[in-house]
Motif scaffolding. Sequence first.
Motif, PDB file in Angstrom:
ATOM      1  N   ARG A  95      -5.782  10.845  -6.827  1.00 58.72           N
ATOM      2  CA  ARG A  95      -5.930  10.357  -5.453  1.00 58.72           C
ATOM      3  C   ARG A  95      -4.536  10.111  -4.880  1.00 58.72           C
ATOM      4  O   ARG A  95      -3.800   9.248  -5.369  1.00 58.72           O
ATOM      5  N   GLU A  96      -4.181  10.888  -3.864  1.00 56.75           N
ATOM      6  CA  GLU A  96      -2.809  10.887  -3.339  1.00 56.75           C
ATOM      7  C   GLU A  96      -2.762  10.139  -2.007  1.00 56.75           C
ATOM      8  O   GLU A  96      -3.223  10.642  -0.981  1.00 56.75           O
ATOM      9  N   ASN A  97      -2.198   8.948  -2.028  1.00 55.63           N
ATOM     10  CA  ASN A  97      -2.111   8.128  -0.827  1.00 55.63           C
ATOM     11  C   ASN A  97      -1.213   8.773   0.219  1.00 55.63           C
ATOM     12  O   ASN A  97      -0.071   9.144  -0.066  1.00 55.63           O
ATOM     13  N   GLY A  98      -1.747   8.927   1.441  1.00 54.34           N
ATOM     14  CA  GLY A  98      -0.952   9.461   2.543  1.00 54.34           C
ATOM     15  C   GLY A  98      -0.938  10.968   2.642  1.00 54.34           C
ATOM     16  O   GLY A  98      -0.435  11.512   3.641  1.00 54.34           O
ATOM     17  N   ASN A  99      -1.458  11.665   1.652  1.00 53.74           N
ATOM     18  CA  ASN A  99      -1.489  13.126   1.711  1.00 53.74           C
ATOM     19  C   ASN A  99      -2.687  13.594   2.520  1.00 53.74           C
ATOM     20  O   ASN A  99      -3.764  13.003   2.472  1.00 53.74           O
TER      21      ASN A  99
END
Length: 286
Positions: A271-275
């Motif tokens: 889970r990539e925050n901000g992507n």
Amino acid sequence: MRLASLLSLATLASIGIAKTPGCGRDIPSKYPKAGSSESLSLPDSDREYRLFIPANYDKNTPTPVYFSFHGASRDMVEEEDLSQFSNPEFNPNGIAIYPNSKNGYWLSSPSADKSRPNDLDFIDDLLTHMEETLCIDTSRVYSAGKSNGGGFTSVIACNATVGSRFAAFAAVSGAWYDTADMKGVGPCAPAKRDQGYPFLEFHGTVDTTAPIDGEDDAKLPVIDVLQTWAAQNGCGDNAQPTSNETIFDDPLVKHASWDCNGLKGIVQHYRENGNGHCWPMPVGQV
């Protein structure tokens, strides 16, 4: 997406090297030379694909194969550039195959051609063709895709015929639809196998094309897909991750993992925050 992530997951599905009829044969003249790629057509069909053969390809050594499926309204050439599976820096030893959809959409999308092209048969026939012409390690055939291509990767995994030929599956920014009643797809019913179905998904938290939490009744939340594959691997319905940890602080990246039926990390999620709706790359690379 780093191939290393898919490979580490795929070790769970190793079933031993098996040579194919193409072993011992020279690379066909119409194929790209080792170290390059070429756009081709599957014999006796109207389906296209792009093929990359690594520079160190040996006709006597069974070689891993990576299928890479493009997103909606994209094509095989764009997918090759996006995934970088033909880049020896990321993939020095494997054959890469970039199939082309019909009219820009794979079978998992409601926007696929109304004639419902049989993409599953296409992939099954394409893999058979590759095994007949190149030296392939049948225990190391992998499927990955972006967006609609990621959703189609799950459709492949759900099919008992085609899915059983792949060792592991990965999706980037997957566009997830309920395909149970979709013509040509049907309910998820993978063939049973002791090594399970390794499944990996990457998703950005601000993806507006395929939102991580779903979109009305159109696209499914990513957690639903992950829990479905955890259940398919023996974890039971609505299973929670066995582990959920922060692996990078800036930007924030979390890694969730499910251990099911004695198989550690058989389902994994980044889970990539901000992507947004993008293909993750190593830190520091544009």
